[in-house]
Design an enzyme around this catalytic site. Structure first.
Site, PDB file in Angstrom:
ATOM      1  N   GLU A  81       0.849  -1.193   0.000  1.00 43.28           N
ATOM      2  CA  GLU A  81       0.000   0.000   0.000  1.00 43.28           C
ATOM      3  C   GLU A  81       0.879   1.234   0.000  1.00 43.28           C
ATOM      4  OE1 GLU A  81      -3.352  -0.320   2.856  1.00 43.28           O
ATOM      5  OE2 GLU A  81      -2.501  -2.308   3.236  1.00 43.28           O
ATOM      6  N   ILE A  84       0.786   8.337  -1.026  1.00 39.69           N
ATOM      7  CA  ILE A  84       1.488   9.409  -1.722  1.00 39.69           C
ATOM      8  C   ILE A  84       1.310  10.689  -0.906  1.00 39.69           C
ATOM      9  CG2 ILE A  84       1.677  10.711  -3.879  1.00 39.69           C
ATOM     10  CD1 ILE A  84       0.433   8.218  -5.277  1.00 39.69           C
ATOM     11  N   HIS A  86       0.732  13.784  -0.974  1.00 39.47           N
ATOM     12  CA  HIS A  86       0.187  14.805  -1.868  1.00 39.47           C
ATOM     13  C   HIS A  86      -1.331  14.669  -1.793  1.00 39.47           C
ATOM     14  CE1 HIS A  86      -0.299  17.349  -5.402  1.00 39.47           C
ATOM     15  NE2 HIS A  86      -1.128  16.446  -5.891  1.00 39.47           N
TER      16      HIS A  86
END
Length: 157
Positions: A81, A84, A86
């Site tokens: 998993e 990210i 962001h």
């Protein structure tokens, strides 16, 4: 065995996971299909890693990655998993996720509460940000691996 395979380059389609990252943890993750997970070196250590990630032909962002069985959730299947670092405006299921795993943070472990797990993940994110600012890690952000060849771009491009 954690570092022997690094940096590790991997690409695959984003599939629906358990649906807990965003909902329970407030930390959305992108999940690879079982085939991609099975393609990882069998002796790569489970645990938490950091590196770079790119969705489709988008920008390259810092990421934290979990490889393993998520003891807190007692998974029976190994998962990979990627969180990210962001904020994306929308889901990107079906997109191609390209990642480079650069370094290892810690082994996976169980937690007594959801709060402890979230706190540990937040610490992992901070550690990843620090590590990825180092020059030897920054250079991988520019790797040609992140530029998908024309024709491999998915979803309206």
């Amino acid at each position: 065995a954690a570092m022997r395979h690094l940096p590790y380059f991997c690409r695959g389609e984003v599939v629906k996971g358990f649906g807990r990252g965003s909902k329970e943890l407030g930390i959305p993750t992108a999940n690879f299909s079982e085939q991609v997970v099975e393609s990882f070196p069998s002796d790569i250590s489970t645990g938490i890693y950091y590196g770079w990630a790119c969705v489709g032909n988008g920008d390259v962002h810092k990421m934290v990655l979990s490889i393993g069985w998520n003891p807190f959730y007692k998974n029976i299947k190994k998962s990979v998993e990627t969180h990210i670092i962001h904020t994306f405006k929308e889901d990107f299921y079906g997109e191609i996720l390209s990642i480079v795993i650069v370094g290892y943070i810690r082994p996976e472990k169980n937690f007594d509460s959801l709060e402890e797990l979230i706190s540990a993940i937040q610490g992992d994110i901070e550690e990843a940000k620090r590590q990825l600012d180092l020059p030897e890690h920054l250079k991988l952000k520019e790797d040609n691996f992140f530029h998908l060849p024309e024709g491999k771009i998915v979803n309206n491009h």
